[in-house]
Design a protein around this motif. Structure first.
Motif, PDB file in Angstrom:
ATOM      1  N   LEU A  60       0.821  -1.202   0.000  1.00  0.00           N
ATOM      2  CA  LEU A  60       0.000   0.000   0.000  1.00  0.00           C
ATOM      3  C   LEU A  60       0.856   1.253   0.000  1.00  0.00           C
ATOM      4  CD1 LEU A  60      -2.761  -0.901   2.638  1.00  0.00           C
ATOM      5  CD2 LEU A  60      -2.969  -0.945   0.144  1.00  0.00           C
ATOM      6  N   ASP A  61       0.277   2.312  -0.492  1.00  0.00           N
ATOM      7  CA  ASP A  61       0.927   3.616  -0.406  1.00  0.00           C
ATOM      8  C   ASP A  61       1.000   4.050   1.051  1.00  0.00           C
ATOM      9  OD1 ASP A  61       0.498   6.857  -0.489  1.00  0.00           O
ATOM     10  OD2 ASP A  61       1.763   6.136  -2.142  1.00  0.00           O
ATOM     11  N   SER A  62       2.019   4.829   1.399  1.00  0.00           N
ATOM     12  CA  SER A  62       2.221   5.236   2.783  1.00  0.00           C
ATOM     13  C   SER A  62       1.037   6.005   3.352  1.00  0.00           C
ATOM     14  CB  SER A  62       3.488   6.086   2.898  1.00  0.00           C
ATOM     15  OG  SER A  62       3.396   7.243   2.068  1.00  0.00           O
ATOM     16  N   THR A  63       0.262   6.652   2.496  1.00  0.00           N
ATOM     17  CA  THR A  63      -0.899   7.406   2.994  1.00  0.00           C
ATOM     18  C   THR A  63      -2.043   6.495   3.392  1.00  0.00           C
ATOM     19  OG1 THR A  63      -1.720   7.663   0.727  1.00  0.00           O
ATOM     20  CG2 THR A  63      -0.315   9.417   1.611  1.00  0.00           C
ATOM     21  N   TRP A  64      -2.050   5.261   2.846  1.00  0.00           N
ATOM     22  CA  TRP A  64      -3.132   4.317   3.152  1.00  0.00           C
ATOM     23  C   TRP A  64      -2.775   3.375   4.295  1.00  0.00           C
ATOM     24  CZ3 TRP A  64      -7.913   4.824   1.385  1.00  0.00           C
ATOM     25  CH2 TRP A  64      -8.122   5.565   0.213  1.00  0.00           C
ATOM     26  N   TYR A  65      -1.493   3.248   4.600  1.00  0.00           N
ATOM     27  CA  TYR A  65      -1.084   2.288   5.628  1.00  0.00           C
ATOM     28  C   TYR A  65      -1.693   2.577   7.004  1.00  0.00           C
ATOM     29  CZ  TYR A  65       1.796  -0.954   8.259  1.00  0.00           C
ATOM     30  OH  TYR A  65       2.210  -1.978   9.064  1.00  0.00           O
ATOM     31  N   PRO A  66      -1.768   3.843   7.438  1.00  0.00           N
ATOM     32  CA  PRO A  66      -2.420   4.095   8.734  1.00  0.00           C
ATOM     33  C   PRO A  66      -3.868   3.637   8.779  1.00  0.00           C
ATOM     34  CG  PRO A  66      -1.133   6.000   8.058  1.00  0.00           C
ATOM     35  CD  PRO A  66      -1.157   5.064   6.885  1.00  0.00           C
ATOM     36  N   TRP A  67      -4.557   3.714   7.643  1.00  0.00           N
ATOM     37  CA  TRP A  67      -5.942   3.237   7.616  1.00  0.00           C
ATOM     38  C   TRP A  67      -6.011   1.728   7.785  1.00  0.00           C
ATOM     39  CZ3 TRP A  67      -9.831   6.398   8.237  1.00  0.00           C
ATOM     40  CH2 TRP A  67      -9.676   7.748   7.885  1.00  0.00           C
ATOM     41  N   LEU A  68      -5.007   1.039   7.247  1.00  0.00           N
ATOM     42  CA  LEU A  68      -4.950  -0.416   7.438  1.00  0.00           C
ATOM     43  C   LEU A  68      -4.774  -0.747   8.919  1.00  0.00           C
ATOM     44  CD1 LEU A  68      -4.744  -3.324   6.307  1.00  0.00           C
ATOM     45  CD2 LEU A  68      -2.280  -2.943   6.105  1.00  0.00           C
ATOM     46  N   VAL A  69      -3.895  -0.025   9.579  1.00  0.00           N
ATOM     47  CA  VAL A  69      -3.658  -0.254  11.007  1.00  0.00           C
ATOM     48  C   VAL A  69      -4.921  -0.022  11.817  1.00  0.00           C
ATOM     49  CG1 VAL A  69      -2.336   0.516  13.012  1.00  0.00           C
ATOM     50  CG2 VAL A  69      -1.216   0.344  10.778  1.00  0.00           C
ATOM     51  N   ILE A  70      -5.705   0.965  11.424  1.00  0.00           N
ATOM     52  CA  ILE A  70      -6.940   1.278  12.143  1.00  0.00           C
ATOM     53  C   ILE A  70      -8.044   0.271  11.829  1.00  0.00           C
ATOM     54  CG2 ILE A  70      -8.796   2.980  12.380  1.00  0.00           C
ATOM     55  CD1 ILE A  70      -6.677   5.150  11.845  1.00  0.00           C
ATOM     56  N   CYS A  71      -8.150  -0.096  10.551  1.00  0.00           N
ATOM     57  CA  CYS A  71      -9.287  -0.919  10.120  1.00  0.00           C
ATOM     58  C   CYS A  71      -9.083  -2.417  10.337  1.00  0.00           C
ATOM     59  CB  CYS A  71      -9.572  -0.662   8.637  1.00  0.00           C
ATOM     60  SG  CYS A  71     -10.142   1.006   8.281  1.00  0.00           S
ATOM     61  N   ALA A  72      -7.839  -2.892  10.336  1.00  0.00           N
ATOM     62  CA  ALA A  72      -7.591  -4.333  10.447  1.00  0.00           C
ATOM     63  C   ALA A  72      -8.192  -4.942  11.709  1.00  0.00           C
ATOM     64  CB  ALA A  72      -6.092  -4.615  10.376  1.00  0.00           C
ATOM     65  N   PRO A  73      -7.979  -4.352  12.902  1.00  0.00           N
ATOM     66  CA  PRO A  73      -8.614  -4.946  14.097  1.00  0.00           C
ATOM     67  C   PRO A  73     -10.132  -4.924  14.035  1.00  0.00           C
ATOM     68  CG  PRO A  73      -6.858  -3.420  14.710  1.00  0.00           C
ATOM     69  CD  PRO A  73      -7.105  -3.223  13.255  1.00  0.00           C
ATOM     70  N   ALA A  74     -10.690  -3.864  13.442  1.00  0.00           N
ATOM     71  CA  ALA A  74     -12.142  -3.772  13.346  1.00  0.00           C
ATOM     72  C   ALA A  74     -12.710  -4.847  12.423  1.00  0.00           C
ATOM     73  CB  ALA A  74     -12.548  -2.384  12.854  1.00  0.00           C
ATOM     74  N   VAL A  75     -12.046  -5.042  11.292  1.00  0.00           N
ATOM     75  CA  VAL A  75     -12.517  -6.054  10.335  1.00  0.00           C
ATOM     76  C   VAL A  75     -12.326  -7.458  10.907  1.00  0.00           C
ATOM     77  CG1 VAL A  75     -12.134  -7.053   8.053  1.00  0.00           C
ATOM     78  CG2 VAL A  75     -12.100  -4.570   8.354  1.00  0.00           C
ATOM     79  N   GLY A  76     -11.158  -7.697  11.512  1.00  0.00           N
ATOM     80  CA  GLY A  76     -10.928  -9.003  12.122  1.00  0.00           C
ATOM     81  C   GLY A  76     -11.919  -9.301  13.227  1.00  0.00           C
ATOM     82  N   GLY A  77     -12.197  -8.300  14.065  1.00  0.00           N
ATOM     83  CA  GLY A  77     -13.182  -8.483  15.130  1.00  0.00           C
ATOM     84  C   GLY A  77     -14.586  -8.684  14.595  1.00  0.00           C
TER      85      GLY A  77
END
Length: 208
Positions: A60-77
């Motif tokens: 991912l582009d560096s601008t999208w990586y923080p969104w991955l960090v935020i969204c990954a736990p939510a999606v996994g949960g």
């Protein structure tokens, strides 16, 4: 098949009652090995989910990586929650209170689907970055697996409870590489008695 095996073993023990203790010891060792392996599988599942997310994030582009960090736990949960809601509702909860309730109310009879549900949902929730631990899930998963395996053998309710205890000990010992701590943890948190008469089985499970 399970009924056939249980019946044949019941006849064998009826004709040779002296083998009773040997059978219980064999079952304890068998369950210890399987549950220890299951605990390692859970750990590997968590690492696999986490590695998959990191690999996805590396592209991912560096601008999208923080969104991955935020969204990954939510999606996994969310995925884990849907599995618990619709497929394996018996696997809900932190783990240890549910095992204690099953031991007290069901005599140690815990469905096998609890182990499957706990394995998948814990790997998703923890591996995606959820703020949950794996001690309780490991205990519940191994308790379910140990209970399911023990019911293939002609054991009494008291012996079934012992097998559940040994399953929990072996799972914790394998997951965290702490055999003595696993024994004391289960004695205190699950059994509720530090002077248990079945300490030898618990130590055997931790070593196994």
């Amino acid at each position: 098949l399970r009924r056939l095996i249980t019946t044949q073993l019941s006849h064998l023990l009826h004709d040779h009652p002296i083998l009773q203790s040997e059978v219980v010891l064999f079952v304890a060792l068998f369950i210890s090995v399987i549950c220890g392996s299951a605990a390692v599988l859970l750990h590997e599942g968590i690492l696999t989910v986490a590695h998959t997310i990191r690999m996805f994030g590396s592209g991912l582009d560096s601008t999208w990586y923080p969104w991955l960090v935020i969204c990954a736990p939510a999606v996994g949960g969310l995925i884990a929650g849907l599995i618990l809601q619709y497929l394996t509702p018996q696997a809900r909860g932190s783990g240890i209170p549910q095992v204690k309730l099953d031991l007290a109310m069901q005599g140690g009879v815990i469905p096998f689907k609890v182990a499957l549900g706990k394995l998948v949902t814990t790997a998703l929730a923890v591996g995606s970055g959820g703020s949950v631990g794996r001690e309780g899930p490991t205990v519940q998963m191994c308790a379910s697996l140990g209970s399911s395996l023990a019911r293939w053998f002609p054991l009494t309710t008291a012996q079934l409870r012992i097998m559940v205890h040994t399953a929990c000990v072996s799972g914790l010992a394998a997951a965290f590489n702490t055999p003595i701590a696993g024994v004391t943890f289960i004695m205190e948190e699950v059994i509720g008695d530090l002077n248990t008469r079945h300490l030898s089985y618990l130590i055997l499970a931790a070593i196994g």
